[in-house]
Scaffold this active site. Structure first.
Site, PDB file in Angstrom:
ATOM      1  N   SER A   1       0.864  -1.179   0.000  1.00 55.71           N
ATOM      2  CA  SER A   1       0.000   0.000   0.000  1.00 55.71           C
ATOM      3  C   SER A   1       0.893   1.219   0.000  1.00 55.71           C
ATOM      4  O   SER A   1       2.070   1.125   0.385  1.00 55.71           O
ATOM      5  CB  SER A   1      -0.856  -0.008   1.271  1.00 55.71           C
ATOM      6  OG  SER A   1      -1.530   1.232   1.440  1.00 55.71           O
TER       7      SER A   1
ATOM      8  N   TYR B   1      -2.071  -0.665  10.778  1.00 54.95           N
ATOM      9  CA  TYR B   1      -2.155  -1.026   9.349  1.00 54.95           C
ATOM     10  C   TYR B   1      -0.826  -0.720   8.658  1.00 54.95           C
ATOM     11  O   TYR B   1      -0.315  -1.554   7.906  1.00 54.95           O
ATOM     12  CB  TYR B   1      -3.306  -0.256   8.697  1.00 54.95           C
ATOM     13  CG  TYR B   1      -3.544  -0.590   7.222  1.00 54.95           C
ATOM     14  CD1 TYR B   1      -4.039  -1.829   6.840  1.00 54.95           C
ATOM     15  CD2 TYR B   1      -3.273   0.341   6.234  1.00 54.95           C
ATOM     16  CE1 TYR B   1      -4.264  -2.133   5.496  1.00 54.95           C
ATOM     17  CE2 TYR B   1      -3.506   0.057   4.888  1.00 54.95           C
ATOM     18  CZ  TYR B   1      -4.005  -1.182   4.529  1.00 54.95           C
ATOM     19  OH  TYR B   1      -4.227  -1.481   3.198  1.00 54.95           O
TER      20      TYR B   1
END
Ligand code: NDP
Length: 243
Positions: free
Chosen positions: A135, A148
């Site tokens: 990501s 995350y």
């Protein structure tokens, strides 16, 4: 079936990027193994030359059994996309540790399981591609993303390590780092204030036009480059995304 096309394994194929990848690869006749817990969503696609299995990627034995089953039908895996992931955004000072654990299990252990299941055969054949979904949050920090980010920085790091280790075997290991793209992902987050803030930011900057299909096509492009070409790390975001 086009006999030139080799087996593609996609995890998290029941929604978002994974589901769009399934459609993109199927259009070109790749034999597919689609894995996720909601098997009905993958079966509903009704794709040719496709095996769908209910697999939780954190369970290595079940994951591996599905891969070996598909390889028995279509031949060895030439591409695995370790795409299954969860995002539970939260403020680390108050977030339930069970949410951290879930992300660590799926986003890190799930990806390591996928890599280990295929990499030894790939090394032996001196061919194959592993693509991991990291990501942009695996490259730089974002508020409420502490746990995350920890998992996605981990994906970026381990992908680069394994890329170096498999380079001399002619096996490609790539990481894809998308920005914000509308999928079911944000729905994992349990804090409504954080969900609203995330959506407000996307709307405010106008970063709402990139689609999961855009990401899927990019991944297929990276795979279809010659084996001698490694697009090691791809950052793909909406043009209007500011961060
Ligand atoms: P979605 O929530 O739409 O899809 C996630 C997929 O992962 C689903 O198919 C889900 O299927 C599967 N999954 C979740 N947990 C497990 C598990 N334990 N075992 C097997 N499959 C599982 O999200 P996206 O398509 O957006 O996300 C795909 C990847 O891209 C993730 O790794 C995510 O972190 C990453 N990413 C997404 C971005 C975005 O903005 N959308 C940005 C950057 C990265 P099921 O529930 O049926 O098991």
């Amino acid at each position: 079936m086009n006999s030139n096309k080799k087996l593609v394994v996609i995890t998290g194929a029941s929604s978002g990027f994974g589901l769009e990848m399934a459609k993109e690869f199927a259009k070109d006749g790749y034999p597919l193994l689609l894995l996720a817990r909601r098997v009905d969503k993958m079966e509903d696609l009704n794709l040719a030359n496709t095996i769908c299995r209910k697999v939780d990627v954190t369970n290595k034995a079940v994951f591996e059994a599905a891969v070996r089953e598909a390889e028995g039908v279509y031949g060895k895996t030439d591409l695995i996309v370790n795409n299954a992931g969860v995002m539970l955004l939260g403020d680390l000072s108050t977030q339930d540790p069970l949410e951290w654990q879930r992300m660590l299990d799926v986003n890190l252990t799930g990806v390591m399981n996928g890599m280990q299941i295929v990499m030894n055969d790939m090394k032996e054949r001196r061919f194959g591609t592993i693509i991991n979904l990291s990501s942009i949050a695996g490259l730089k920090p974002f508020g409420n993303h502490a746990a995350y980010c920890a998992t996605k920085y981990g994906v970026t790091g381990m992908t680069e390590v394994v890329r170096g280790e498999l380079s001399s075997y002619n096996v490609r290991v790539l990481s894809i780092c998308p920005g914000a793209v509308g999928t079911e992902l944000l729905g994992n987050t349990t804090d409504q204030g954080i969900i609203d803030g995330y959506n407000d930011w996307k709307e405010a900057v106008g970063a709402t036009n990139i689609t999961p299909a855009d990401v899927a096509r990019t991944i297929k492009y990276a795979y279809e480059m010659p084996q001698s070409v490694s697009l090691r790390e791809i950052i793909i975001t909406d043009t209007m995304q500011d961060a």
